[in-house]
Scaffold this motif. Sequence first.
Motif, PDB file in Angstrom:
ATOM      1  N   PHE A 218       0.729  -1.279  -0.003  1.00 45.05           N
ATOM      2  CA  PHE A 218      -0.124   0.181  -0.232  1.00 45.05           C
ATOM      3  C   PHE A 218       0.726   1.254   0.002  1.00 45.05           C
ATOM      4  CE2 PHE A 218      -2.592   3.392   2.290  1.00 45.05           C
ATOM      5  CZ  PHE A 218      -3.648   3.314   1.197  1.00 45.05           C
ATOM      6  N   ASP A 219       1.789   1.383   0.801  1.00 41.97           N
ATOM      7  CA  ASP A 219       2.774   2.565   0.903  1.00 41.97           C
ATOM      8  C   ASP A 219       3.270   2.666  -0.249  1.00 41.97           C
ATOM      9  OD1 ASP A 219       2.855   3.637   4.195  1.00 41.97           O
ATOM     10  OD2 ASP A 219       2.664   1.421   3.837  1.00 41.97           O
ATOM     11  N   SER A 220       3.776   1.882  -0.734  1.00 36.51           N
ATOM     12  CA  SER A 220       4.669   2.300  -2.168  1.00 36.51           C
ATOM     13  C   SER A 220       3.811   2.503  -3.193  1.00 36.51           C
ATOM     14  CB  SER A 220       5.661   0.972  -2.498  1.00 36.51           C
ATOM     15  OG  SER A 220       5.036  -0.191  -2.775  1.00 36.51           O
ATOM     16  N   GLU A 221       2.557   1.819  -3.167  1.00 38.62           N
ATOM     17  CA  GLU A 221       1.607   2.391  -4.309  1.00 38.62           C
ATOM     18  C   GLU A 221       1.077   3.777  -4.217  1.00 38.62           C
ATOM     19  OE1 GLU A 221       1.895   0.391  -6.892  1.00 38.62           O
ATOM     20  OE2 GLU A 221      -0.303   0.221  -7.461  1.00 38.62           O
ATOM     21  N   VAL A 222       0.982   4.019  -2.831  1.00 35.05           N
ATOM     22  CA  VAL A 222       0.504   5.653  -2.785  1.00 35.05           C
ATOM     23  C   VAL A 222       1.762   6.383  -3.171  1.00 35.05           C
ATOM     24  CG1 VAL A 222       0.000   7.289  -0.996  1.00 35.05           C
ATOM     25  CG2 VAL A 222      -1.112   5.080  -0.883  1.00 35.05           C
ATOM     26  N   ASP A 223       3.059   5.972  -2.922  1.00 28.13           N
ATOM     27  CA  ASP A 223       4.300   6.975  -3.139  1.00 28.13           C
ATOM     28  C   ASP A 223       4.274   6.964  -4.645  1.00 28.13           C
ATOM     29  OD1 ASP A 223       4.604   7.223  -0.412  1.00 28.13           O
ATOM     30  OD2 ASP A 223       6.228   5.871  -0.540  1.00 28.13           O
ATOM     31  N   ARG A 224       3.866   5.829  -5.285  1.00 25.92           N
ATOM     32  CA  ARG A 224       4.284   5.985  -6.640  1.00 25.92           C
ATOM     33  C   ARG A 224       2.988   6.716  -7.239  1.00 25.92           C
ATOM     34  NH1 ARG A 224       1.363   3.246 -10.727  1.00 25.92           N
ATOM     35  NH2 ARG A 224      -0.173   2.064  -9.348  1.00 25.92           N
ATOM     36  N   LEU A 225       1.882   6.673  -6.874  1.00 23.38           N
ATOM     37  CA  LEU A 225       0.772   7.444  -7.533  1.00 23.38           C
ATOM     38  C   LEU A 225       1.210   8.972  -7.347  1.00 23.38           C
ATOM     39  CD1 LEU A 225      -2.246   5.742  -6.266  1.00 23.38           C
ATOM     40  CD2 LEU A 225      -1.507   5.689  -8.723  1.00 23.38           C
ATOM     41  N   SER A 499      -7.212  21.583  12.937  1.00 23.84           N
ATOM     42  CA  SER A 499      -8.132  22.590  12.429  1.00 23.84           C
ATOM     43  C   SER A 499      -8.825  21.726  11.130  1.00 23.84           C
ATOM     44  CB  SER A 499      -7.316  23.906  11.754  1.00 23.84           C
ATOM     45  OG  SER A 499      -6.479  23.283  10.721  1.00 23.84           O
ATOM     46  N   ILE A 500      -8.303  20.712  10.836  1.00 21.52           N
ATOM     47  CA  ILE A 500      -9.038  19.869   9.552  1.00 21.52           C
ATOM     48  C   ILE A 500      -9.986  18.806  10.124  1.00 21.52           C
ATOM     49  CG2 ILE A 500      -8.494  18.333   7.654  1.00 21.52           C
ATOM     50  CD1 ILE A 500      -5.627  19.502   8.033  1.00 21.52           C
ATOM     51  N   VAL A 501     -11.267  18.905   9.566  1.00 21.39           N
ATOM     52  CA  VAL A 501     -12.475  18.202  10.363  1.00 21.39           C
ATOM     53  C   VAL A 501     -12.181  16.718  10.491  1.00 21.39           C
ATOM     54  CG1 VAL A 501     -13.524  18.031   8.138  1.00 21.39           C
ATOM     55  CG2 VAL A 501     -14.896  17.762  10.191  1.00 21.39           C
ATOM     56  N   HIS A 502     -11.534  16.047   9.419  1.00 20.01           N
ATOM     57  CA  HIS A 502     -11.322  14.890   9.500  1.00 20.01           C
ATOM     58  C   HIS A 502     -10.165  14.203  10.668  1.00 20.01           C
ATOM     59  CE1 HIS A 502     -12.477  15.805   5.554  1.00 20.01           C
ATOM     60  NE2 HIS A 502     -12.885  14.453   5.407  1.00 20.01           N
ATOM     61  N   VAL A 503      -9.448  15.229  11.242  1.00 17.25           N
ATOM     62  CA  VAL A 503      -8.726  14.792  12.570  1.00 17.25           C
ATOM     63  C   VAL A 503      -9.775  14.619  13.554  1.00 17.25           C
ATOM     64  CG1 VAL A 503      -6.420  15.539  13.834  1.00 17.25           C
ATOM     65  CG2 VAL A 503      -6.586  15.672  11.208  1.00 17.25           C
ATOM     66  N   PRO A 504      -9.912  15.484  14.055  1.00 20.54           N
ATOM     67  CA  PRO A 504     -10.689  15.570  15.397  1.00 20.54           C
ATOM     68  C   PRO A 504     -11.968  14.391  15.327  1.00 20.54           C
ATOM     69  CG  PRO A 504     -11.371  17.649  14.530  1.00 20.54           C
ATOM     70  CD  PRO A 504     -10.034  17.199  13.855  1.00 20.54           C
ATOM     71  N   TYR A 505     -12.503  14.341  14.057  1.00 18.44           N
ATOM     72  CA  TYR A 505     -13.615  13.468  14.058  1.00 18.44           C
ATOM     73  C   TYR A 505     -12.998  11.877  13.608  1.00 18.44           C
ATOM     74  CZ  TYR A 505     -17.411  16.708  13.945  1.00 18.44           C
ATOM     75  OH  TYR A 505     -18.216  17.630  14.559  1.00 18.44           O
ATOM     76  N   GLY A 506     -11.649  11.783  13.586  1.00 16.94           N
ATOM     77  CA  GLY A 506     -10.955  10.678  13.370  1.00 16.94           C
ATOM     78  C   GLY A 506     -11.447   9.649  12.105  1.00 16.94           C
ATOM     79  N   VAL A 507     -11.773  10.690  10.894  1.00 15.49           N
ATOM     80  CA  VAL A 507     -11.684   9.933   9.552  1.00 15.49           C
ATOM     81  C   VAL A 507     -10.579   9.874   8.663  1.00 15.49           C
ATOM     82  CG1 VAL A 507     -13.384  10.132   7.506  1.00 15.49           C
ATOM     83  CG2 VAL A 507     -14.237  11.170   9.908  1.00 15.49           C
ATOM     84  N   PRO A 508     -10.157   8.575   8.619  1.00  8.11           N
ATOM     85  CA  PRO A 508      -9.214   8.630   7.599  1.00  8.11           C
ATOM     86  C   PRO A 508      -9.306   9.368   6.222  1.00  8.11           C
ATOM     87  CG  PRO A 508     -10.016   6.645   8.049  1.00  8.11           C
ATOM     88  CD  PRO A 508     -10.984   7.284   8.577  1.00  8.11           C
ATOM     89  N   TYR A 509      -8.096  10.022   5.879  1.00  8.45           N
ATOM     90  CA  TYR A 509      -8.130  10.969   4.551  1.00  8.45           C
ATOM     91  C   TYR A 509      -7.462  10.264   3.279  1.00  8.45           C
ATOM     92  CZ  TYR A 509      -8.841  15.575   3.043  1.00  8.45           C
ATOM     93  OH  TYR A 509      -9.461  16.561   2.231  1.00  8.45           O
ATOM     94  N   ILE A 510      -6.832   9.201   3.383  1.00  6.09           N
ATOM     95  CA  ILE A 510      -6.235   8.688   2.151  1.00  6.09           C
ATOM     96  C   ILE A 510      -7.053   8.174   1.126  1.00  6.09           C
ATOM     97  CG2 ILE A 510      -5.857   6.325   2.692  1.00  6.09           C
ATOM     98  CD1 ILE A 510      -3.223   8.745   1.347  1.00  6.09           C
ATOM     99  N   ARG A 511      -8.462   8.203   1.681  1.00  8.36           N
ATOM    100  CA  ARG A 511      -9.435   7.804   0.659  1.00  8.36           C
ATOM    101  C   ARG A 511      -9.519   8.736  -0.427  1.00  8.36           C
ATOM    102  NH1 ARG A 511     -14.181   7.423   5.040  1.00  8.36           N
ATOM    103  NH2 ARG A 511     -12.726   6.016   5.786  1.00  8.36           N
ATOM    104  N   TYR A 512      -9.427  10.086   0.136  1.00  9.82           N
ATOM    105  CA  TYR A 512      -9.776  11.199  -1.027  1.00  9.82           C
ATOM    106  C   TYR A 512      -8.605  11.261  -2.062  1.00  9.82           C
ATOM    107  CZ  TYR A 512     -12.981  12.462   2.400  1.00  9.82           C
ATOM    108  OH  TYR A 512     -14.164  12.222   3.588  1.00  9.82           O
ATOM    109  N   PHE A 513      -7.423  10.931  -1.657  1.00 13.80           N
ATOM    110  CA  PHE A 513      -6.372  10.753  -2.449  1.00 13.80           C
ATOM    111  C   PHE A 513      -6.512   9.962  -3.528  1.00 13.80           C
ATOM    112  CE2 PHE A 513      -1.413  10.609  -2.908  1.00 13.80           C
ATOM    113  CZ  PHE A 513      -1.288   9.624  -3.827  1.00 13.80           C
ATOM    114  N   ILE A 514      -6.965   8.588  -3.017  1.00 17.32           N
ATOM    115  CA  ILE A 514      -7.088   7.580  -4.015  1.00 17.32           C
ATOM    116  C   ILE A 514      -8.394   7.801  -4.672  1.00 17.32           C
ATOM    117  CG2 ILE A 514      -7.642   5.071  -4.078  1.00 17.32           C
ATOM    118  CD1 ILE A 514      -5.677   4.747  -1.743  1.00 17.32           C
TER     119      ILE A 514
END
Length: 649
Positions: A218-225, A499-514
Motif C-alpha cells: 500500500f505505501d509504495s503504491e501511494v508513493d508511486r501515485l 483544524s481539519i475536520v477529519h482529524v478531530p472526527y477520526g476520519v481517514p483521509y487517504i481515501r480522498y487521495f485515492i
Amino acid sequence: MLRFFQVLTYSCCILLSYSKLTEEIESAKDFLESYNREAEIENTLLYNAIWNCYTNITDYNQNLMTKAQQRFARFGKDKWEKLKKWNWRNFTDEYIRRQFQKISDVGESVLSNEKYQRYSEIKSDLEKLYSTAKVCKKPGDLNPEKCYSLEPDLNQLMANSTNWDELLWAWKGWRDETGQKMYKMFDEYAELFREAARINGFEKADEYWKSWYEMDNFDSEVDRLYEQIKPFYQHLHAYVKRKLKKTFKDRKFPDSDHIPAHLLGSMWSNSWVNIFSQVAPFPNKTNIEVTKEMSNQKYTVKKLFNISEEFFLSLNLKAMPKSFWKDSMLTKPQDNRTVFCFPSSWDFYNQKDFRILQCTEINMEWLVITHHEMGHIQYFLQYKHLPVVFRDSANPAFHEAIGELLALSVVTPEYLQKIDLLPKINNDLDMDINFLMNQALSKLTLIPFAYSLEKWRWGVFNNNIKKEEYNKAFWKLKCKYQGLSPPIKRHDHDLDPGSIVHVPYGVPYIRYFISHIVQFQFHEGLCKALKHKGQLHRCNIFKSKEAGSLLSKMMKLGSSKKWSVAMEIITGQSKMDGSSLLKYFEPLIKYLEEENKGHKIDWNEECSDSYKLVSINGKRENLLAEYIKIQLFMIICINLCINQIVIVF
Ligand SMILES: [Zn+2]
C-alpha cells in the motif's frame, strides 16, 4: 487388505471431518444470520443517536450519542468474542470467511470498557470543540464581541477575500480555536488508538487503516501515485505562485518558493478553486461558472437536489426514497441550533432510511457537492440487500469516487447547456484551458494535501512522530509535498492538523487521495464503454445506460469482493494508476509547461527557517499581538521573536 483398511480409515476420517466441517459451516451461517439481524438494529440505534446530535449539538445529545457509541462498541466486542468459537480463517467459502473477517474488525471497541469510555469521551470532546469553534476580534470590526463560525462566515471569507491580513486573521484564528485547544486531548486519543490497534493485531497502528485496502504494498503504491502526478502539480504550483505574487504584490513571499498557506481560497488549501479568478489563464473568455445563472433562474436547494437525482435516474440508477426527502437536513436551520454543517451522507442500515446532512448554498460548488453526496446515497441504495458487513464500498476511496465521477460530467459545458445553465457557445482551446484550470484547482491540489496530512497521521499512529514535534512534523510534510509554508510562525503547542475536520472526527483521509486518482480511471472506463470520441475531459456520461449498468454492477458488490475485482468491472484493469488523470488534463499540462518555460517549478523540501512574517505594509498591532503571545507561551524563543520584530519594524 491392509491397504484396503487404510483407505477405509482414511475415508472415515475424511467423512468425520467433513461432517464436522459441514456442521461448523452451518453454525457459522446461523451466526451470520442472527448477527445480521442484530447489527441492523444496533446500527440504526447508533446512527439515530449520532444524527440527533449532529443536527442539534447540545450536551444532552452529545451524552446520548456517547452512550449509543458505547452500546454499539459492546455489541461489536461481544460478537468479536463469539467469533473465536470458529476456525473461520480456514473457511474455504470466501463469502462466509470474508464476513467473519469484517466482523472481527471492531476497531477501537476492542479496548477495555473503561478505556473505550475514555476514548469515546475524548472523541466527543474533540468533535464538539471543532463544531462549536468561533473566531472573534476580526480586524476592523466595530463590535469586538462579534464572533464568526466556520460555516458560512470563515469559509466565505477565505474563499473571497484578497486582503492578506484578514485572511491571516481567519487562518490563524481558526487554528487557535481548534487545533491548539486539542493538543493534549489528541495525544491521549492517539495513545488509545495505538493500544486498540495492538490488541487488533497491528504492531504499528497506521497499518490498521491501511489494512482496509487489502494490499501488501500500500505505501509504495501511494508513493508511486504521488510521484506520477508530482510534475503536473509542480507546474500548477509554480504558475499559481506567480499569479498570487501579482495579487499580493506588496507582500514578501518565502525565498524557499513555498506559497503562504492562507492565500489559496480555503481554510486548509485542500482545494484552490476559489482563487480561479486570480489565476485564470484567459480571464476574458467565458468561464464555465454558473452560479450567477443559478441565481438568475432562482434556483432553490430542492432544485439542486432534483437535478442531481435526475442525473442518477438518467443512468438508470435508483431514485432517492421518500424518506430521504422528508428526513434529510439540506439547509442550515434558522433557529439557534448548532449543527454539524460539513456535508455528510448517512445510511441507517435498516434498508429504507438514507439521508444527507449539509448546509447547502446555491452556487456551482454546491451543485458539485450535492452530486458527490448523492453518489454516496446511490452506493448505499445499490448494496442495501447485502449483509450489513458488506454494506460498504469496495475500499473507502470508491465511496468517495462515485459522486466525484458524476461531477466530472456535470461540469462539462455540454451538460450545463443541457440543463440550461450555460448558453450555447462555441468552445475553443482557451475556454478548455480555463475549464481544466478550474478542475485542477479543485482536484489535483487535493492529492498532495491528502498525502501530507495522512503521512503525518500515520507517523503519529506508528510513533515515528513524537508528541513534542506534532506540529513541526506536520509542516515539514506540508512544505515538502504540498509546497506550502505557514504564513505566520507556528509553535510546538499548536496542532494545525486539528483544524481539519477529519482529524478531530477520526476520519481517514487517504481515501480522498485515492478517489481523486481512481475517479479518472472510472471516467475513462465509462467513456470507453459509451464509445466517446475526443478528449477525455469533454466526455459526459449523462443519459448513458451502459455507464449506469457498469456502475450499478460495481456498486452492488459492496465490499463483498476485493476492490480490484470491482475496479475491473468498469476499467478492465485491477491497478490504481494516475495516467487517466494525466490524460484528462493533457491540454492544461501542455499549457502550463509552455507558460512555465524559464521559471523554476519546484520548491525547497524544507520549510524555510528564514521565512519571517515580513510585511511592507504590515499592521503593527497584529505583529505586536503575535509578539506578546510568543512571549507568553514560548519564552525559550524570545531571541528569535525579537529578531522577527526587528526585521518587521
Ligand atoms: Zn464523500
